[in-house]
Structure formats: structure tokens, C-alpha cells
Design a protein around this motif. Sequence first.
Motif, PDB file in Angstrom:
ATOM      1  N   UNK A  22       0.833  -1.214   0.000  1.00 29.92           N
ATOM      2  CA  UNK A  22       0.000   0.000   0.000  1.00 29.92           C
ATOM      3  C   UNK A  22       0.862   1.257   0.000  1.00 29.92           C
ATOM      4  N   UNK A  23       1.899   1.299   0.835  1.00 29.08           N
ATOM      5  CA  UNK A  23       2.816   2.451   0.864  1.00 29.08           C
ATOM      6  C   UNK A  23       3.416   2.677  -0.521  1.00 29.08           C
ATOM      7  N   UNK A  24       3.874   1.595  -1.120  1.00 31.00           N
ATOM      8  CA  UNK A  24       4.529   1.669  -2.420  1.00 31.00           C
ATOM      9  C   UNK A  24       3.545   2.140  -3.482  1.00 31.00           C
ATOM     10  N   UNK A  25       2.352   1.587  -3.477  1.00 26.84           N
ATOM     11  CA  UNK A  25       1.341   1.951  -4.466  1.00 26.84           C
ATOM     12  C   UNK A  25       0.927   3.417  -4.331  1.00 26.84           C
ATOM     13  N   UNK A  26       0.756   3.885  -3.092  1.00 32.27           N
ATOM     14  CA  UNK A  26       0.357   5.281  -2.844  1.00 32.27           C
ATOM     15  C   UNK A  26       1.498   6.256  -3.077  1.00 32.27           C
ATOM     16  N   UNK A  27       2.737   5.779  -2.941  1.00 33.28           N
ATOM     17  CA  UNK A  27       3.881   6.673  -3.042  1.00 33.28           C
ATOM     18  C   UNK A  27       3.971   7.585  -1.834  1.00 33.28           C
ATOM     19  N   UNK A  28       3.599   7.023  -0.680  1.00 33.80           N
ATOM     20  CA  UNK A  28       3.560   7.811   0.542  1.00 33.80           C
ATOM     21  C   UNK A  28       3.943   6.934   1.725  1.00 33.80           C
TER      22      UNK A  28
END
Length: 66
Positions: free
Chosen positions: A41-47
Motif C-alpha cells: 500500500x505504501x509503495x502503491x500510494x507513493x507515501x
Amino acid sequence: MLQTVTIDWRPVTQGGMPRNEGTYLVAFDDGAVETYPMSHQDIKRGEVRDGQTHGLLWAEGIPSPL
């Protein structure tokens, strides 16, 4: 023992994150640098968020000399 390392810091942005989940170095906006377990999720959001702080830069972990 002396170990010299070069850290290739990259901005935390959508499309600029690592490809795989894992533990990475993250520099946060409060000045802290921590190992942080990035999720898909962090990677996908870029956050990257840890409470009230936001990740600004990420890097691969530093290899152990042992």
C-alpha cells in the motif's frame, strides 16, 4: 571495524518507490532516519507515514559487515 557506505537516497513519490515490499531506510520530515517496513500500500500510494511524520526520502538498507 570501519565501514564506509554510500546511500542512494530517492524521493518518496508515486512511481518512484521500490518494487517490492520490505524494510527500507526512510528519512522523515522531523529529521529522523529509520528502518521502515514498506507495505504494498505504501509503495502503491507513493507515501510513507508514521504517525504525524511523512517520509521524504527512501533508500535500500545498509548491508551488515558481518
